[in-house]
Design a protein around this motif. Structure first.
Motif, PDB file in Angstrom:
ATOM      1  N   ASP A 123       0.821  -1.204   0.000  1.00  0.00           N
ATOM      2  CA  ASP A 123       0.000   0.000   0.000  1.00  0.00           C
ATOM      3  C   ASP A 123       0.864   1.267   0.000  1.00  0.00           C
ATOM      4  O   ASP A 123       0.536   2.260  -0.673  1.00  0.00           O
ATOM      5  CB  ASP A 123      -0.919   0.003   1.222  1.00  0.00           C
ATOM      6  N   LYS A 124       1.958   1.209   0.749  1.00  0.00           N
ATOM      7  CA  LYS A 124       2.861   2.375   0.777  1.00  0.00           C
ATOM      8  C   LYS A 124       3.493   2.608  -0.589  1.00  0.00           C
ATOM      9  O   LYS A 124       3.598   3.756  -1.070  1.00  0.00           O
ATOM     10  CB  LYS A 124       3.957   2.107   1.810  1.00  0.00           C
ATOM     11  N   LYS A 126       2.189   1.748  -3.446  1.00  0.00           N
ATOM     12  CA  LYS A 126       1.134   2.213  -4.345  1.00  0.00           C
ATOM     13  C   LYS A 126       0.867   3.711  -4.146  1.00  0.00           C
ATOM     14  O   LYS A 126       0.678   4.458  -5.119  1.00  0.00           O
ATOM     15  CB  LYS A 126      -0.144   1.432  -4.073  1.00  0.00           C
ATOM     16  N   ALA A 127       0.868   4.153  -2.890  1.00  0.00           N
ATOM     17  CA  ALA A 127       0.651   5.575  -2.620  1.00  0.00           C
ATOM     18  C   ALA A 127       1.796   6.410  -3.193  1.00  0.00           C
ATOM     19  O   ALA A 127       1.564   7.489  -3.768  1.00  0.00           O
ATOM     20  CB  ALA A 127       0.522   5.805  -1.120  1.00  0.00           C
ATOM     21  N   ASP A 128       3.033   5.953  -3.055  1.00  0.00           N
ATOM     22  CA  ASP A 128       4.167   6.680  -3.626  1.00  0.00           C
ATOM     23  C   ASP A 128       4.074   6.735  -5.146  1.00  0.00           C
ATOM     24  O   ASP A 128       4.418   7.757  -5.771  1.00  0.00           O
ATOM     25  CB  ASP A 128       5.473   6.009  -3.212  1.00  0.00           C
ATOM     26  N   PHE A 129       3.617   5.644  -5.741  1.00  0.00           N
ATOM     27  CA  PHE A 129       3.469   5.607  -7.204  1.00  0.00           C
ATOM     28  C   PHE A 129       2.394   6.599  -7.679  1.00  0.00           C
ATOM     29  O   PHE A 129       2.590   7.317  -8.652  1.00  0.00           O
ATOM     30  CB  PHE A 129       3.126   4.185  -7.639  1.00  0.00           C
ATOM     31  N   ASP A 130       1.258   6.656  -6.984  1.00  0.00           N
ATOM     32  CA  ASP A 130       0.191   7.605  -7.355  1.00  0.00           C
ATOM     33  C   ASP A 130       0.654   9.049  -7.201  1.00  0.00           C
ATOM     34  O   ASP A 130       0.344   9.908  -8.037  1.00  0.00           O
ATOM     35  CB  ASP A 130      -1.042   7.347  -6.491  1.00  0.00           C
ATOM     36  N   ALA A 131       1.407   9.319  -6.136  1.00  0.00           N
ATOM     37  CA  ALA A 131       1.909  10.678  -5.932  1.00  0.00           C
ATOM     38  C   ALA A 131       2.900  11.059  -7.023  1.00  0.00           C
ATOM     39  O   ALA A 131       2.888  12.201  -7.527  1.00  0.00           O
ATOM     40  CB  ALA A 131       2.557  10.802  -4.559  1.00  0.00           C
ATOM     41  N   ALA A 132       3.751  10.139  -7.421  1.00  0.00           N
ATOM     42  CA  ALA A 132       4.714  10.424  -8.487  1.00  0.00           C
ATOM     43  C   ALA A 132       4.007  10.648  -9.820  1.00  0.00           C
ATOM     44  O   ALA A 132       4.415  11.502 -10.619  1.00  0.00           O
ATOM     45  CB  ALA A 132       5.716   9.279  -8.597  1.00  0.00           C
ATOM     46  N   ALA A 133       2.923   9.904 -10.073  1.00  0.00           N
ATOM     47  CA  ALA A 133       2.170  10.088 -11.313  1.00  0.00           C
ATOM     48  C   ALA A 133       1.522  11.469 -11.354  1.00  0.00           C
ATOM     49  O   ALA A 133       1.533  12.152 -12.391  1.00  0.00           O
ATOM     50  CB  ALA A 133       1.115   8.998 -11.451  1.00  0.00           C
ATOM     51  N   ALA A 134       0.965  11.889 -10.226  1.00  0.00           N
ATOM     52  CA  ALA A 134       0.354  13.217 -10.177  1.00  0.00           C
ATOM     53  C   ALA A 134       1.403  14.314 -10.338  1.00  0.00           C
ATOM     54  O   ALA A 134       1.171  15.322 -11.029  1.00  0.00           O
ATOM     55  CB  ALA A 134      -0.392  13.386  -8.863  1.00  0.00           C
ATOM     56  N   ASN A 135       2.554  14.129  -9.703  1.00  0.00           N
ATOM     57  CA  ASN A 135       3.625  15.116  -9.814  1.00  0.00           C
ATOM     58  C   ASN A 135       4.129  15.213 -11.247  1.00  0.00           C
ATOM     59  O   ASN A 135       4.427  16.315 -11.752  1.00  0.00           O
ATOM     60  CB  ASN A 135       4.759  14.736  -8.871  1.00  0.00           C
ATOM     61  N   ARG A 136       4.191  14.058 -11.960  1.00  0.00           N
ATOM     62  CA  ARG A 136       4.627  14.072 -13.352  1.00  0.00           C
ATOM     63  C   ARG A 136       3.631  14.832 -14.232  1.00  0.00           C
ATOM     64  O   ARG A 136       4.021  15.620 -15.103  1.00  0.00           O
ATOM     65  CB  ARG A 136       4.782  12.642 -13.865  1.00  0.00           C
ATOM     66  N   SER A 137       2.337  14.637 -13.999  1.00  0.00           N
ATOM     67  CA  SER A 137       1.328  15.338 -14.793  1.00  0.00           C
ATOM     68  C   SER A 137       1.396  16.845 -14.563  1.00  0.00           C
ATOM     69  O   SER A 137       1.300  17.642 -15.501  1.00  0.00           O
ATOM     70  CB  SER A 137      -0.064  14.816 -14.441  1.00  0.00           C
ATOM     71  N   ALA A 138       1.568  17.247 -13.284  1.00  0.00           N
ATOM     72  CA  ALA A 138       1.651  18.677 -12.976  1.00  0.00           C
ATOM     73  C   ALA A 138       2.889  19.305 -13.594  1.00  0.00           C
ATOM     74  O   ALA A 138       2.840  20.429 -14.127  1.00  0.00           O
ATOM     75  CB  ALA A 138       1.650  18.885 -11.470  1.00  0.00           C
ATOM     76  N   ALA A 139       4.014  18.601 -13.543  1.00  0.00           N
ATOM     77  CA  ALA A 139       5.243  19.139 -14.122  1.00  0.00           C
ATOM     78  C   ALA A 139       5.137  19.250 -15.633  1.00  0.00           C
ATOM     79  O   ALA A 139       5.629  20.206 -16.237  1.00  0.00           O
ATOM     80  CB  ALA A 139       6.426  18.250 -13.735  1.00  0.00           C
ATOM     81  N   GLY A 140       4.469  18.291 -16.263  1.00  0.00           N
ATOM     82  CA  GLY A 140       4.273  18.369 -17.705  1.00  0.00           C
ATOM     83  C   GLY A 140       3.391  19.539 -18.102  1.00  0.00           C
ATOM     84  O   GLY A 140       3.640  20.220 -19.110  1.00  0.00           O
ATOM     85  N   ALA A 141       2.350  19.786 -17.289  1.00  0.00           N
ATOM     86  CA  ALA A 141       1.492  20.932 -17.569  1.00  0.00           C
ATOM     87  C   ALA A 141       2.251  22.243 -17.406  1.00  0.00           C
ATOM     88  O   ALA A 141       2.096  23.178 -18.203  1.00  0.00           O
ATOM     89  CB  ALA A 141       0.273  20.910 -16.659  1.00  0.00           C
ATOM     90  N   SER A 142       3.082  22.344 -16.377  1.00  0.00           N
ATOM     91  CA  SER A 142       3.875  23.560 -16.171  1.00  0.00           C
ATOM     92  C   SER A 142       4.819  23.807 -17.329  1.00  0.00           C
ATOM     93  O   SER A 142       5.049  24.954 -17.736  1.00  0.00           O
ATOM     94  CB  SER A 142       4.652  23.467 -14.856  1.00  0.00           C
TER      95      SER A 142
END
Length: 329
Positions: A123-124, A126-142
């Motif tokens: 579970d830990k 998986k949570a790190d993976f979801d956070a990294a995916a969100a961070n990648r999307s935000a960085a791509g948008a920036s």
């Protein structure tokens, strides 16, 4: 001698000197009482119905400028490019963190199937993976925010930055508007509000252009400014090629009708506080007659309180009348 008496004496001399027969070709209008609209004026400013201020969501130096004030642009047109190297490096770092988090999550799942780790470890991961995916999307948008594009089709009203300037989030870079949809906004004092609620017709005057147009819509906003105690009225305009946002206008809100004697505003000769018109007598002579005027009514007309009677013929072009008198025709 008082200034008013002096002006009256001068005008009397002019009246006595104008008994010259005028040319028959002078354009005249026969005045008579007729129905005119009763209206009260309000100063207004032209604004665009659809307008947008374009900015950036990242900080960076302006590298390229592809549009300037007055230029027509289509939706999606590249307007400006900002130095986005920091955003690009942040996107690369986010991509690396995403790849590492994905590998760790898959490894933890395999270890869980072999019963080497607990479900909590999975579970830990998986949570790190979801956070990294969100961070990648935000960085791509920036990273994509380094290219400033037009959010709509229209005309660039103003460019707020030059090449080499530092662009900051929230600071405007361009102002765009659609020229086909314009309106004027006027401020109405509180004592006018009861009369305004029944107004359905208005005419908009552009003094600098010498143009009058009929309003297409009238919208009284339901609030008043707490500091000035005035309410805003939005008045729609038809398509006008010569009118641009920020131009001064005057709105005449029609509240009723009345019979009034009027003359064209262009026919009035003004000398200081004295107003007069050239009147053509029955025998063809031109007479300069002093008037007492009221408010502007109708389209380019002024109410006459005294000085004219029904049936008088007023010369529409006072310049031609003066030339005709000077030449003795």
């Amino acid at each position: 001698m008082k200034p008013f008496l002096l002006r009256s004496l001068v005008l009397a001399c002019l009246l006595a000197a104008t008994g010259v027969r005028a040319a028959d070709s002078l354009p005249v209008v026969t005045v008579a009482p007729h129905a005119v609209d009763l209206a009260f004026p309000a100063e207004a400013v032209v604004e665009a119905v659809q307008q947008a201020t374009v900015g950036t969501q990242i900080a960076g130096r302006v590298l390229e400028v592809h549009a300037d004030a007055g230029q027509s642009v289509a939706k999606g047109t590249l307007l400006m490019r900002i130095d986005g190297r920091e955003a690009a490096e942040a996107a690369r770092a986010a991509e690396a963190q995403y790849a590492m988090a994905k590998l760790n999550y898959e490894r933890q799942r395999q270890l869980k199937e072999q019963k080497f780790v607990s479900q909590a470890a999975v579970d830990k991961a998986k949570a790190d993976f979801d956070a990294a995916a969100a961070n990648r999307s935000a960085a791509g948008a920036s990273q994509s925010h380094a290219s400033i594009v037009a959010p709509m089709a229209g005309i660039v009203a103003r460019r707020h930055a030059e090449p080499g300037d530092m662009a900051m989030p929230g600071a405007p870079l361009f102002t765009l508007y659609q020229p086909g949809s314009l309106r004027v906004t006027a401020s109405i004092p509180q004592h006018r509000l009861p009369a305004m609620r029944g107004v359905t017709t208005a005419r908009v005057e552009f003094p600098e252009l010498g143009k009058w147009v009929d309003a297409t819509t009238i919208q009284l906003l339901p609030t008043a400014d707490a500091a000035t105690h005035v309410s805003t009225v939005r008045v729609g305009l038809p398509a006008l090629p010569d009118v641009v946002p920020g131009m001064f206008a005057r709105v005449h809100f029609v509240t009723g009708q009345a019979q009034k004697l009027t003359v064209p505003a262009a026919a009035v000769v003004r000398r200081g506080e004295v107003a007069a018109v050239y009147v053509q007598a029955a025998d063809g002579r031109l007479l300069l007659r002093q008037l007492r005027l009221g408010e502007a009514v109708g389209k380019g007309e002024i109410e006459v309180l005294a000085g004219l009677a029904s049936g008088d013929k007023v010369v529409v072009d006072p310049v031609k009348a003066a030339i005709s008198l000077k030449s003795g025709k």
